[in-house]
Design an enzyme around this catalytic site. Structure first.
Site, mmCIF file in Angstrom:
data_model
loop_
_atom_site.group_PDB
_atom_site.id
_atom_site.type_symbol
_atom_site.label_atom_id
_atom_site.label_comp_id
_atom_site.label_asym_id
_atom_site.label_seq_id
_atom_site.Cartn_x
_atom_site.Cartn_y
_atom_site.Cartn_z
ATOM 1 N N GLU A 340 14.108 17.782 26.655
ATOM 2 C CA GLU A 340 13.517 17.367 25.369
ATOM 3 C C GLU A 340 14.355 17.963 24.363
ATOM 4 O O GLU A 340 14.603 17.367 23.110
ATOM 5 C CB GLU A 340 12.309 18.108 25.240
ATOM 6 C CG GLU A 340 11.048 17.666 26.312
ATOM 7 C CD GLU A 340 11.065 16.333 26.446
ATOM 8 O OE1 GLU A 340 11.593 15.354 25.696
ATOM 9 O OE2 GLU A 340 10.606 15.888 27.649
ATOM 10 N N LEU A 414 28.737 37.156 19.657
ATOM 11 C CA LEU A 414 27.930 37.175 18.299
ATOM 12 C C LEU A 414 28.035 38.641 17.760
ATOM 13 O O LEU A 414 27.774 39.645 18.157
ATOM 14 C CB LEU A 414 26.315 37.017 18.743
ATOM 15 C CG LEU A 414 26.020 35.659 19.221
ATOM 16 C CD1 LEU A 414 24.599 35.651 19.768
ATOM 17 C CD2 LEU A 414 26.442 34.400 18.417
ATOM 18 N N GLU A 416 26.878 41.415 15.724
ATOM 19 C CA GLU A 416 25.497 42.023 15.187
ATOM 20 C C GLU A 416 25.869 43.576 14.660
ATOM 21 O O GLU A 416 26.701 43.750 14.277
ATOM 22 C CB GLU A 416 24.980 42.215 16.553
ATOM 23 C CG GLU A 416 24.726 40.905 17.580
ATOM 24 C CD GLU A 416 24.514 41.171 18.960
ATOM 25 O OE1 GLU A 416 23.591 40.339 19.622
ATOM 26 O OE2 GLU A 416 25.320 42.081 19.576
#
Length: 616
Positions: A340, A414, A416
């Site tokens: 989906e 990432l 952080e």
């Protein structure tokens, strides 16, 4: 290359071939019992922190079909955002939001040693549970519930006894999100520099998952059990989408433990419509994110397992999907959610000529017992075409330090809280400005990456870091004090553009002519004014908005803010009033918000033709 120290824990490996056993996944007809032998892998010189329960990297050895298998695992450091939140509700309906500690989690991804096409998604919370791909075949592994035993079962999903029911399917019936132009590879396209930069950039989907009330009941009213299942599902999603250079960070989990916030109905289109509207009206105002998925245990009509809007990523209402928790095997539910989300990213259902090197691919219209985690060649090209044409901006933005669900973990790409940079593991890092072991800048470096960083130094103040993209945009400039390009700035909304044929809106100049070309091809033009009177009918051919699934006719003054009417000017077509309509995404083919609908007037977000000074 990262050097590793191997610390062997002596556990014998005794494969055992079984005939039938009842596992969490159901009754399994053919399986092997294995005793995984753990081999701890740490970078040379690294010391495991005493408070850290789960290592950043692990290895396990066992045998499958008599052949040795080495499972290489790395902690999925992209799984959570730093301020990951969970929301549930008190008996009196009050919202309760918490930020549970998720730094030292037990969810891993990886691969099989000496198998370049392999992959793995494993929970190591209590034994090894998950899946791995070996020599093109998908295996599931889970611990056997035996006292004082390290025994695990390894089996193929096709060996799980299926209930006597029709195969589960996706509810999307017609998936074209724009014209049926031949799909071309990037190398065949004449891309602008901006399109090429966009295509090659990593993408970050900030995800929120909502579990409804029936899910709460299904899992014994246990928030912890639901949380664990969803963590495992998102861990699998990350493995699936990593091949497309897409990272999925779970920003939030919401559990409707005190009753549903919308009517969750067996009719998928109605439920998806209600969920998308609730997301825009409620969830986005509480938690900024890119995409939301509703996980429910309701039986949708027919064999449907889920439904998602097509080509809708970043849209406040339509970047959403609904998925049934239709199987005990979380791998199968994760595949449905990946499917989906694939629709949200512009992918259509695979046709018979599409291939991924397996018997079934992610975007097959039917969930197969031979399901794989691979995207077909068609899906990859459709996704690429969608990105080039629509360039959804929200997924270019890395999760902020204050957005990422898991507290800082060095090596996950990432940046952080507490980190200056993050270039991956010491084995993978190729950035001379960043120390991969510490996620700190190397001596003398001011920055490691960013549009305003060049050779480890800030670019000079006034350097263009984001060129203007059209007359409604402005060039953004480096400040000389930061590696990041300042927030994208635009010309004011309502400023005339395109020779007074439109008005600027959020940095673009939406005009009907361009929208018709996007839908019907280069020869298309806007239809004559009389065609727009169909928008007063209040049906699929013409309406302004929907309320509770009902199409609301346009008022006479608003007819140019409803369904867009075009004429493709092709000799074989005589109808002067043409619309683009697909039942699975009825919003596609509507006039874009901000479009000029009269002199000094523009379409508002609720599809009314109003004074340009009040439209925004």
């Amino acid at each position: 290359m990262m050097q590793v120290l191997l610390v062997t824990i002596s556990l014998a490996v005794f494969p055992y071939q079984g005939s039938s056993i009842i596992l969490e996944s159901g009754n399994v007809n053919d399986y092997e019992v294995v005793y995984p032998q753990k081999v701890t892998a740490m970078p040379k010189g690294a010391v495991k922190q005493p408070e850290q329960k789960y290592e950043d990297a692990m290895q396990y050895e066992f045998k499958v079909k008599g052949e040795p298998v080495v499972l290489l695992l790395e902690k999925n450091k992209d799984l959570f955002s730093e301020d990951y939140s969970e929301t549930h509700y008190s008996p009196d309906g009050r919202e309760i939001t918490t930020n549970p500690p998720v730094e030292d989690h037990c969810y891993y991804h990886g691969r099989i040693q000496n198998d370049a096409d392999s992959s793995a998604s494993i929970s190591a919370c209590n034994g090894l549970k998950g899946h791995f791909m070996l020599q093109g075949e998908t295996y599931l592994i889970e611990p056997l519930k035996l006292p004082d035993s390290e025994a695990h079962a390894v089996y193929k999903y096709e060996n799980v006894e299926k209930e006597d029911e029709a195969p589960k399917m996706c509810g999307v019936t017609q998936t074209n999100w724009e014209s049926d132009e031949p799909i071309k590879k990037a190398s065949q396209l004449n891309l602008t520099p901006e399109q090429r930069r966009y295509l090659n950039s990593p993408k970050y989907i900030k995800l929120v998952i909502v579990a409804d009330y029936i899910m709460f009941l299904k899992y014994g009213r246990s928030l912890i059990t639901i949380r664990t299942r969803i963590y495992e599902i998102v861990n699998i999603l990350n493995v699936i989408y990593r091949v497309l250079n897409i990272y999925i960070a779970l920003l939030g989990l919401e559990i409707w433990n005190n009753g549903d916030k919308i009517n969750v109905l067996p009719e998928t289109k109605v439920t998806l419509d209600l969920f998308g509207k609730w997301r825009e009206r409620d969830l986005l105002n509480r938690r900024k994110h890119d995409n939301a998925q509703l996980l429910t245990d309701i039986n949708f009509n027919g064999p449907t397992a889920g439904l998602g809007y097509v080509g809708s990523m970043c849209d406040p209402q339509y970047s959403a999907g609904i998925v049934q928790d239709h199987n005990k095997v979380n791998f199968l539910v994760a595949l449905a959610m990946a499917h989906e989300m694939g629709h949200n990213l512009g992918m259509e259902h695979d046709e018979i000529h599409c291939t991924c090197g397996a018997k079934s691919c992610i975007m097959s219209g039917t969930l197969s017992c031979e399901a794989s985690i691979r995207f077909s060649n068609c899906s990859r090209e459709e996704h690429q075409k969608y990105l080039i044409n629509k360039m959804p901006q929200c997924i270019l933005n890395k999760p902020l330090k204050t957005d990422i669900v898991s507290p800082a973990v060095c090596g996950n790409y990432l940046v952080e809280l507490g980190e200056d940079c993050d270039c991956g593991s010491p084995r993978d890092c190729q950035n001379p400005c960043c120390n991969a072991a510490t996620c700190k800048l190397t001596p003398g470096s001011q920055c490691a990456d960013g549009e305003c960083c060049d050779q480890c130094k800030f670019r000079r103040a006034g350097t263009v870091c984001r060129p203007a993209n059209g007359e409604c945009d402005v060039s953004d400039l480096c400040t000389g004090q930061s590696a990041e390009c300042p927030t994208d700035q635009f010309q004011r909304n309502g400023q005339p553009c395109q020779n007074n044929n439109g008005y600027c809106y959020s940095g673009t100049c939406p005009i009907m002519g361009k929208q018709c070309i996007s839908l019907f091809g280069a020869s298309a033009t806007v239809a004559q004014d009389a065609c727009f009177q169909f928008n007063s009918l209040g049906n699929e051919y013409g309406y302004c908005r929907k309320e509770n699934g009902r199409k609301i006719p346009c008022a006479p003054q608003d007819v140019k803010c409803g369904r867009l009417y075009c004429f493709d000017n092709l000799p074989e077509h005589k109808n002067p009033c043409q619309i683009y309509y697909t039942p699975s995404d009825e919003n596609k083919g509507m006039v874009d918000p901000g479009t000029k609908c009269g002199d000094g007037k523009a379409c508002s977000s609720n599809r009314q033709c109003v004074d340009v000074n009040t439209a925004y």
